[in-house]
Scaffold this active site. Structure first.
Site, PDB file in Angstrom:
ATOM      1  N   GLY A 163      41.875  24.918  53.755  1.00 12.11           N
ATOM      2  CA  GLY A 163      41.082  25.262  54.914  1.00 12.11           C
ATOM      3  C   GLY A 163      40.510  26.654  54.855  1.00 12.11           C
ATOM      4  O   GLY A 163      39.307  26.844  54.663  1.00 12.11           O
ATOM      5  N   GLY A 217      46.601  24.649  50.647  1.00  7.78           N
ATOM      6  CA  GLY A 217      46.166  26.029  50.477  1.00  7.78           C
ATOM      7  C   GLY A 217      45.654  26.360  49.094  1.00  7.78           C
ATOM      8  O   GLY A 217      45.362  25.499  48.276  1.00  7.78           O
ATOM      9  N   TYR A 250      56.741  21.498  55.392  1.00  9.92           N
ATOM     10  CA  TYR A 250      56.928  22.728  54.634  1.00  9.92           C
ATOM     11  C   TYR A 250      58.357  23.237  54.788  1.00  9.92           C
ATOM     12  O   TYR A 250      58.958  23.098  55.859  1.00  9.92           O
ATOM     13  CB  TYR A 250      55.983  23.830  55.137  1.00  9.92           C
ATOM     14  CG  TYR A 250      54.527  23.467  55.123  1.00  9.92           C
ATOM     15  CD1 TYR A 250      53.770  23.621  53.968  1.00  9.92           C
ATOM     16  CD2 TYR A 250      53.910  22.980  56.268  1.00  9.92           C
ATOM     17  CE1 TYR A 250      52.422  23.289  53.959  1.00  9.92           C
ATOM     18  CE2 TYR A 250      52.563  22.648  56.262  1.00  9.92           C
ATOM     19  CZ  TYR A 250      51.823  22.798  55.108  1.00  9.92           C
ATOM     20  OH  TYR A 250      50.500  22.466  55.096  1.00  9.92           O
ATOM     21  N   LYS A 292      51.421  16.538  52.860  1.00  7.67           N
ATOM     22  CA  LYS A 292      50.770  17.806  52.509  1.00  7.67           C
ATOM     23  C   LYS A 292      51.855  18.872  52.509  1.00  7.67           C
ATOM     24  O   LYS A 292      52.564  19.047  53.500  1.00  7.67           O
ATOM     25  CB  LYS A 292      49.691  18.133  53.543  1.00  7.67           C
ATOM     26  CG  LYS A 292      49.086  19.533  53.466  1.00  7.67           C
ATOM     27  CD  LYS A 292      48.009  19.657  54.557  1.00  7.67           C
ATOM     28  CE  LYS A 292      47.419  21.060  54.606  1.00  7.67           C
ATOM     29  NZ  LYS A 292      48.096  21.920  55.589  1.00  7.67           N
ATOM     30  N   ASP A 305      42.151  23.200  61.867  1.00 11.67           N
ATOM     31  CA  ASP A 305      42.970  23.294  63.079  1.00 11.67           C
ATOM     32  C   ASP A 305      43.396  24.733  63.377  1.00 11.67           C
ATOM     33  O   ASP A 305      44.116  24.986  64.345  1.00 11.67           O
ATOM     34  CB  ASP A 305      44.216  22.414  62.942  1.00 11.67           C
ATOM     35  CG  ASP A 305      45.017  22.716  61.682  1.00 11.67           C
ATOM     36  OD1 ASP A 305      44.433  22.633  60.580  1.00 11.67           O
ATOM     37  OD2 ASP A 305      46.214  23.030  61.791  1.00 11.67           O
ATOM     38  N   HIS A 306      42.929  25.675  62.577  1.00  9.62           N
ATOM     39  CA  HIS A 306      43.344  27.070  62.719  1.00  9.62           C
ATOM     40  C   HIS A 306      42.922  27.695  64.041  1.00  9.62           C
ATOM     41  O   HIS A 306      43.444  28.726  64.449  1.00  9.62           O
ATOM     42  CB  HIS A 306      42.774  27.906  61.576  1.00  9.62           C
ATOM     43  CG  HIS A 306      43.125  27.398  60.215  1.00  9.62           C
ATOM     44  ND1 HIS A 306      42.640  26.211  59.722  1.00  9.62           N
ATOM     45  CD2 HIS A 306      43.901  27.927  59.238  1.00  9.62           C
ATOM     46  CE1 HIS A 306      43.111  26.017  58.497  1.00  9.62           C
ATOM     47  NE2 HIS A 306      43.874  27.039  58.184  1.00  9.62           N
TER      48      HIS A 306
END
Length: 282
Positions: free
Chosen positions: A229, A203, A147, A178, A27-28
């Site tokens: 990713g 990551g 996060y 995640k 999705d970057h």
């Protein structure tokens, strides 16, 4: 029937059927820009699928562009949240798709991003709750990417804080969470023990150290999978790297040449000291 549908979709998120997952977020291209040139996307996807990725994570528009045969043995996760690196608040996330759109695309799961400690935390939590309600109605698995990030966070690797965000995901209806890895890494076992839902470690070490050894160390803490990713799609051979990581995630032994053989033992940790490595964002 809907409950059965969710169980079927959850099963497709683990190729080996062992409840472990190797997901590759792609999705970057929304947050940071193109990850490969437009004519290389199909090649990248085929390499990930052939390498043994359990699933890929993309935005809805990207999913529409795939050739129909590509995801022959790989789950599709549609990411519902977005922001860009150019935003006035890089920690803010907004919903840009919904569960019904993901269903029409044939998705096996959806994901939502929440930054705990950000200025827009309240809105992001509300979005997560709304998506969880819709997932319940449609039998769609929900992966919450949660996060500790923002001006109120002093140590985003604190195990107690990571345990908190994992429980936020669980309490608001996610099936998996995640999140970042605790430091020192061995304390990630505490986060796992406190989480009522499976944890996918986000990551990898951005310092160029061995990603496979790192993944093995992470899995040894009890995480149920990896979601990596950037370190994968920027690798010289993404498919080969995915194959080695899939072996780590699903408990297959790696020989010195990188070939795999079945092993009933859990992945073992590397002698590398990861206590000073800050895992990058997937």
């Amino acid at each position: 029937m809907l409950k059965t549908g969710k169980l079927f979709r959850l099963r497709r998120l683990s190729l080996a059927g062992d409840g472990r997952h190797l997901l590759v977020p792609l999705d970057h291209s929304v947050s940071d820009g193109p990850i490969v040139s437009a004519d290389k996307w199909d090649d990248l996807l085929r390499a990930l699928v052939d390498g043994g990725a359990d699933g890929i994570i993309v935005h809805k528009g990207r999913a529409r562009a795939f050739a129909p045969d590509i995801l022959k043995s790989c789950a599709l996760v549609v990411h519902l949240s977005a922001s860009t690196a150019h935003s006035a608040d890089v920690h803010a996330k907004v919903l840009v798709a919904d569960v019904e759109e993901a269903l029409r695309l044939g998705a096996d799961a959806v994901s939502v991003h929440v930054n705990i400690g950000s200025d827009t935390e309240a809105a992001q939590l509300a979005d997560l709750g709304a998506v969880a309600r819709s997932c319940d109605a449609w039998g769609m698995p929900l992966i919450a990417m949660v996060y500790p990030r923002g001006p109120r966070i002093t140590d985003p690797r604190d195990p107690a804080l990571l345990a908190h965000v994992a429980n936020v995901a669980a309490d608001l209806g996610a099936d998996m969470v995640k999140t970042s890895v605790a430091l020192p890494l061995e304390r990630m076992a505490e986060v796992v023990a406190d989480s009522p839902i499976p944890i996918l470690a986000a990551g990898g070490p951005p310092d160029g150290s061995d990603l496979v050894a790192y993944g093995s160390a992470v899995m040894a803490t009890g995480c149920r999978g990896l979601a990596i990713g950037r370190r994968i799609f920027s690798a010289p051979s993404p498919g080969a790297l995915v194959s080695r990581l899939a072996s780590v995630v699903h408990g297959r032994a790696l020989d010195a040449g990188g070939a795999t053989g079945m092993s009933t033992s859990s992945p073992t940790t590397s002698p590398t000291d990861y206590s000073t490595i800050v895992a990058g964002v997937a």
